[in-house]
Design a protein around this motif. Structure first.
Motif, PDB file in Angstrom:
ATOM      1  N   UNK A  59     -15.961 -26.206  26.989  1.00  0.00           N
ATOM      2  CA  UNK A  59     -16.348 -25.475  28.345  1.00  0.00           C
ATOM      3  C   UNK A  59     -16.935 -26.722  29.057  1.00  0.00           C
ATOM      4  N   UNK A  60     -17.810 -27.366  28.763  1.00  0.00           N
ATOM      5  CA  UNK A  60     -18.469 -28.428  29.455  1.00  0.00           C
ATOM      6  C   UNK A  60     -17.243 -29.633  29.993  1.00  0.00           C
ATOM      7  N   UNK A  61     -16.277 -29.991  29.472  1.00  0.00           N
ATOM      8  CA  UNK A  61     -15.450 -30.978  29.683  1.00  0.00           C
ATOM      9  C   UNK A  61     -14.569 -30.124  30.645  1.00  0.00           C
ATOM     10  N   UNK A  62     -14.077 -29.116  30.484  1.00  0.00           N
ATOM     11  CA  UNK A  62     -13.213 -28.371  31.381  1.00  0.00           C
ATOM     12  C   UNK A  62     -13.944 -28.171  32.784  1.00  0.00           C
ATOM     13  N   UNK A  63     -15.175 -27.845  32.884  1.00  0.00           N
ATOM     14  CA  UNK A  63     -16.040 -27.684  33.934  1.00  0.00           C
ATOM     15  C   UNK A  63     -16.035 -29.222  34.760  1.00  0.00           C
ATOM     16  N   UNK A  64     -16.015 -30.050  33.967  1.00  0.00           N
ATOM     17  CA  UNK A  64     -16.015 -31.622  34.820  1.00  0.00           C
ATOM     18  C   UNK A  64     -15.102 -31.685  35.357  1.00  0.00           C
TER      19      UNK A  64
END
Length: 99
Positions: free
Chosen positions: A93-98
Motif C-alpha cells: 500500500x505504501x509503495x503504491x501510494x508513492x
C-alpha cells in the motif's frame, strides 16, 4: 501432508508455525493415557478460540476427518493471522501510494 499429534501444546505448535492445520488427538484420563483431561480441555479451547486445530476426542471419527481433511480446513475460520502478510500488505500500500 497431514499432521496428526497428541494434545500437548508443544506437539501442535510446530505444525502451526509452518502453516499446517494439525489434527490433535488429546490423551484422555478415561483411557489411562494421562492423569487428567487437561489436553482435552486445552485442545477444545484452542479450537474454539483460535480455530487453528482439528481436535479429535472420539478416535472412531479420525478416519472420516482424515478423508475430509481438505474440506474441513477450507471451512475453518482461522483466528490466527500472519504478521508477514500484514507487513507485506502495508508495504504494498505504501509503495503504491508513492507511485
Amino acid at each position: 501432508r497431514i499432521v496428526i499429534t497428541h494434545g500437548g501444546p508443544a506437539s501442535f505448535i510446530m505444525p502451526l508455525q509452518i502453516g499446517k492445520t494439525p489434527i490433535v488427538v488429546p490423551r484422555q484420563h478415561q483411557f489411562n493415557e494421562h492423569v487428567n483431561d487437561h489436553q482435552v480441555e486445552f485442545a477444545r479451547n484452542v479450537a474454539q478460540r483460535m480455530g487453528t486445530i482439528i481436535p479429535v476426542e472420539d478416535i472412531n471419527t479420525l478416519g472420516d476427518i482424515i478423508t475430509n481433511y481438505d474440506q474441513i480446513v477450507a471451512g475453518m475460520g482461522h483466528g490466527m493471522s500472519s504478521n508477514n502478510a500484514k507487513f507485506n500488505e502495508g508495504l504494498e500500500k505504501l509503495v503504491n501510494e508513492l507511485y
